[in-house]
Design a protein around this motif. Sequence first.
Motif, PDB file in Angstrom:
ATOM      1  N   ASP A   1      -2.710   6.073  -7.776  1.00 13.47           N
ATOM      2  CA  ASP A   1      -1.297   6.420  -7.595  1.00 13.47           C
ATOM      3  C   ASP A   1      -0.845   5.974  -6.201  1.00 13.47           C
ATOM      4  O   ASP A   1      -0.874   6.739  -5.234  1.00 13.47           O
ATOM      5  CB  ASP A   1      -1.111   7.926  -7.777  1.00 13.47           C
ATOM      6  CG  ASP A   1       0.363   8.297  -7.953  1.00 13.47           C
ATOM      7  OD1 ASP A   1       1.217   7.439  -7.654  1.00 13.47           O
ATOM      8  OD2 ASP A   1       0.637   9.431  -8.366  1.00 13.47           O
ATOM      9  N   VAL A   2      -0.406   4.726  -6.079  1.00 13.12           N
ATOM     10  CA  VAL A   2       0.015   4.177  -4.794  1.00 13.12           C
ATOM     11  C   VAL A   2       1.307   4.834  -4.316  1.00 13.12           C
ATOM     12  O   VAL A   2       1.479   5.095  -3.120  1.00 13.12           O
ATOM     13  CB  VAL A   2       0.182   2.648  -4.889  1.00 13.12           C
ATOM     14  CG1 VAL A   2       0.674   2.073  -3.565  1.00 13.12           C
ATOM     15  CG2 VAL A   2      -1.127   1.992  -5.284  1.00 13.12           C
ATOM     16  N   GLU A   3       2.222   5.086  -5.233  1.00 12.99           N
ATOM     17  CA  GLU A   3       3.509   5.678  -4.846  1.00 12.99           C
ATOM     18  C   GLU A   3       3.328   7.062  -4.227  1.00 12.99           C
ATOM     19  O   GLU A   3       4.000   7.416  -3.271  1.00 12.99           O
ATOM     20  CB  GLU A   3       4.432   5.758  -6.067  1.00 12.99           C
ATOM     21  CG  GLU A   3       4.894   4.408  -6.590  1.00 12.99           C
ATOM     22  CD  GLU A   3       5.638   3.616  -5.521  1.00 12.99           C
ATOM     23  OE1 GLU A   3       6.405   4.234  -4.760  1.00 12.99           O
ATOM     24  OE2 GLU A   3       5.432   2.395  -5.442  1.00 12.99           O
ATOM     25  N   GLU A   4       2.403   7.827  -4.788  1.00 13.78           N
ATOM     26  CA  GLU A   4       2.150   9.158  -4.233  1.00 13.78           C
ATOM     27  C   GLU A   4       1.484   9.042  -2.850  1.00 13.78           C
ATOM     28  O   GLU A   4       1.746   9.852  -1.959  1.00 13.78           O
ATOM     29  CB  GLU A   4       1.258   9.956  -5.187  1.00 13.78           C
ATOM     30  CG  GLU A   4       1.199  11.448  -4.876  1.00 13.78           C
ATOM     31  CD  GLU A   4       2.540  12.132  -5.036  1.00 13.78           C
ATOM     32  OE1 GLU A   4       2.763  13.150  -4.328  1.00 13.78           O
ATOM     33  OE2 GLU A   4       3.374  11.658  -5.840  1.00 13.78           O
TER      34      GLU A   4
ATOM     35  N   ASP B   1      -0.291  -4.563  -2.519  1.00 14.81           N
ATOM     36  CA  ASP B   1      -0.479  -5.527  -3.606  1.00 14.81           C
ATOM     37  C   ASP B   1      -0.491  -6.967  -3.123  1.00 14.81           C
ATOM     38  O   ASP B   1      -0.642  -7.889  -3.930  1.00 14.81           O
ATOM     39  CB  ASP B   1       0.634  -5.361  -4.650  1.00 14.81           C
ATOM     40  CG  ASP B   1       0.575  -3.996  -5.330  1.00 14.81           C
ATOM     41  OD1 ASP B   1      -0.545  -3.475  -5.478  1.00 14.81           O
ATOM     42  OD2 ASP B   1       1.645  -3.463  -5.686  1.00 14.81           O
TER      43      ASP B   1
ATOM     44  N   GLU C   1      -5.225  10.044  -3.480  1.00 16.32           N
ATOM     45  CA  GLU C   1      -4.217   9.438  -4.357  1.00 16.32           C
ATOM     46  C   GLU C   1      -4.604   8.012  -4.752  1.00 16.32           C
ATOM     47  O   GLU C   1      -4.388   7.588  -5.890  1.00 16.32           O
ATOM     48  CB  GLU C   1      -2.849   9.435  -3.668  1.00 16.32           C
ATOM     49  CG  GLU C   1      -2.305  10.814  -3.340  1.00 16.32           C
ATOM     50  CD  GLU C   1      -2.122  11.683  -4.575  1.00 16.32           C
ATOM     51  OE1 GLU C   1      -1.925  11.123  -5.674  1.00 16.32           O
ATOM     52  OE2 GLU C   1      -2.185  12.920  -4.438  1.00 16.32           O
TER      53      GLU C   1
ATOM     54  N   LYS D   1       2.060   6.592  -0.749  1.00 13.64           N
ATOM     55  CA  LYS D   1       3.177   6.261   0.135  1.00 13.64           C
ATOM     56  C   LYS D   1       3.982   7.512   0.496  1.00 13.64           C
ATOM     57  O   LYS D   1       4.417   7.678   1.643  1.00 13.64           O
ATOM     58  CB  LYS D   1       4.102   5.242  -0.533  1.00 13.64           C
ATOM     59  CG  LYS D   1       3.502   3.864  -0.731  1.00 13.64           C
ATOM     60  CD  LYS D   1       4.519   2.968  -1.432  1.00 13.64           C
ATOM     61  CE  LYS D   1       3.919   1.603  -1.732  1.00 13.64           C
ATOM     62  NZ  LYS D   1       4.901   0.739  -2.462  1.00 13.64           N
ATOM     63  N   LYS D   2       4.160   8.374  -0.485  1.00 18.73           N
ATOM     64  CA  LYS D   2       4.917   9.595  -0.252  1.00 18.73           C
ATOM     65  C   LYS D   2       4.221  10.478   0.776  1.00 18.73           C
ATOM     66  O   LYS D   2       4.870  11.097   1.639  1.00 18.73           O
ATOM     67  CB  LYS D   2       5.088  10.347  -1.572  1.00 18.73           C
ATOM     68  CG  LYS D   2       5.956  11.581  -1.470  1.00 18.73           C
ATOM     69  CD  LYS D   2       6.135  12.218  -2.845  1.00 18.73           C
ATOM     70  CE  LYS D   2       6.990  13.481  -2.727  1.00 18.73           C
ATOM     71  NZ  LYS D   2       7.165  14.130  -4.061  1.00 18.73           N
TER      72      LYS D   2
ATOM     73  N   ARG E   1       4.843   8.894   4.121  1.00 14.29           N
ATOM     74  CA  ARG E   1       6.259   8.996   4.495  1.00 14.29           C
ATOM     75  C   ARG E   1       6.624  10.414   4.945  1.00 14.29           C
ATOM     76  O   ARG E   1       7.468  10.593   5.837  1.00 14.29           O
ATOM     77  CB  ARG E   1       7.132   8.570   3.321  1.00 14.29           C
ATOM     78  CG  ARG E   1       8.613   8.464   3.663  1.00 14.29           C
ATOM     79  CD  ARG E   1       9.400   7.802   2.537  1.00 14.29           C
ATOM     80  NE  ARG E   1       9.224   8.468   1.266  1.00 14.29           N
ATOM     81  CZ  ARG E   1       8.595   7.923   0.222  1.00 14.29           C
ATOM     82  NH1 ARG E   1       8.074   6.723   0.322  1.00 14.29           N
ATOM     83  NH2 ARG E   1       8.470   8.585  -0.914  1.00 14.29           N
TER      84      ARG E   1
ATOM     85  N   LEU F   1       0.569   0.526   3.212  1.00 14.23           N
ATOM     86  CA  LEU F   1       0.633   0.825   1.786  1.00 14.23           C
ATOM     87  C   LEU F   1       1.768   0.072   1.103  1.00 14.23           C
ATOM     88  O   LEU F   1       1.694  -0.213  -0.098  1.00 14.23           O
ATOM     89  CB  LEU F   1       0.805   2.337   1.582  1.00 14.23           C
ATOM     90  CG  LEU F   1      -0.403   3.200   1.975  1.00 14.23           C
ATOM     91  CD1 LEU F   1      -0.039   4.674   1.940  1.00 14.23           C
ATOM     92  CD2 LEU F   1      -1.586   2.919   1.049  1.00 14.23           C
ATOM     93  N   MET F   2       2.818  -0.243   1.850  1.00 11.68           N
ATOM     94  CA  MET F   2       3.935  -1.001   1.272  1.00 11.68           C
ATOM     95  C   MET F   2       3.496  -2.396   0.825  1.00 11.68           C
ATOM     96  O   MET F   2       4.088  -2.989  -0.076  1.00 11.68           O
ATOM     97  CB  MET F   2       5.055  -1.130   2.310  1.00 11.68           C
ATOM     98  CG  MET F   2       5.834   0.149   2.547  1.00 11.68           C
ATOM     99  SD  MET F   2       6.969   0.533   1.200  1.00 11.68           S
ATOM    100  CE  MET F   2       8.172  -0.768   1.408  1.00 11.68           C
TER     101      MET F   2
ATOM    102  N   TYR G   1       2.104   3.896   6.234  1.00  9.19           N
ATOM    103  CA  TYR G   1       3.142   3.598   5.240  1.00  9.19           C
ATOM    104  C   TYR G   1       3.405   2.099   5.161  1.00  9.19           C
ATOM    105  O   TYR G   1       3.554   1.538   4.059  1.00  9.19           O
ATOM    106  CB  TYR G   1       4.425   4.343   5.592  1.00  9.19           C
ATOM    107  CG  TYR G   1       5.546   4.127   4.605  1.00  9.19           C
ATOM    108  CD1 TYR G   1       5.519   4.761   3.365  1.00  9.19           C
ATOM    109  CD2 TYR G   1       6.611   3.293   4.908  1.00  9.19           C
ATOM    110  CE1 TYR G   1       6.539   4.563   2.452  1.00  9.19           C
ATOM    111  CE2 TYR G   1       7.635   3.087   4.009  1.00  9.19           C
ATOM    112  CZ  TYR G   1       7.596   3.725   2.785  1.00  9.19           C
ATOM    113  OH  TYR G   1       8.602   3.521   1.858  1.00  9.19           O
TER     114      TYR G   1
END
Length: 247
Positions: free
Chosen positions: A96-99, A123, A91, A101-102, A105, A119-120, A116
């Motif tokens: 795709d950072v949000e994916e 940035d 990912e 994180k998903k 999670r 990854l939070m 997690y």
Amino acid sequence: MRKLFTKALMIFCALGTTTLAFAEEVADAAAPVETSIHQALKTKFIEGSADFMSLVAIALILGLAFVLERIIYLNLADTNPAKMLEKIGAELDKGDVEEAKKVARNTRGPIASIAYQGLMRIDQGIDIVEKSVVSYGGVQGGLLEKNLSWITLFIAMAPSLGFLGTVIGMVMAFDKIERVGDISPTVVAGGMKVALITTVGGLIVALILQVFYNYLLSKLESILNKMEDASISLLDLIIKYNVKYQK
């Protein structure tokens, strides 16, 4: 030929009957043995002074309760992070950072929680990510070690209670000698029996709990090693992401 067959059949039936009878005798003999062992343990428990032996038994029960809780927790926490890191890496390669994180999670275990948290803060720079991973790794390590101190407490308590029973038994023996005015084996035997039985009971409980405690320690060390390896791999993935997408 027919007579020979008939004779062989008769011998076979006789052997079968004899074997069956022998098996029944063995079963009948084994039943009292099991009963006698149970009765012997019950008798020794009472002879070892029910007060002290009950305390030793409570230490065993409580210790095993904490052992069972830790075994379940550590086995649930012991996951293979390779697949999770592979998915997170895929990912991040796509940006795709949000994916990513998903993925972390939705994965069970302390390693996924650490990933997690890293990854939070992806940035905020690799230094912040590293501090976050290290800090949250310490939190997860503390959760993994939770209740182990209680097990060590009961490991120490069990023989201590046994030795206390030993001292009480010796005092009882000397009191009886003082009352009777004789040091014959019959006079001393009662107190000595209490002393030895409580000591044996306490040592057995401590040995049982020590074996489980060492198993839990080895399990804990294995999980901590996986956490460290996974943290290093996660940092490498984040560095690659930063090089590729945050120039």
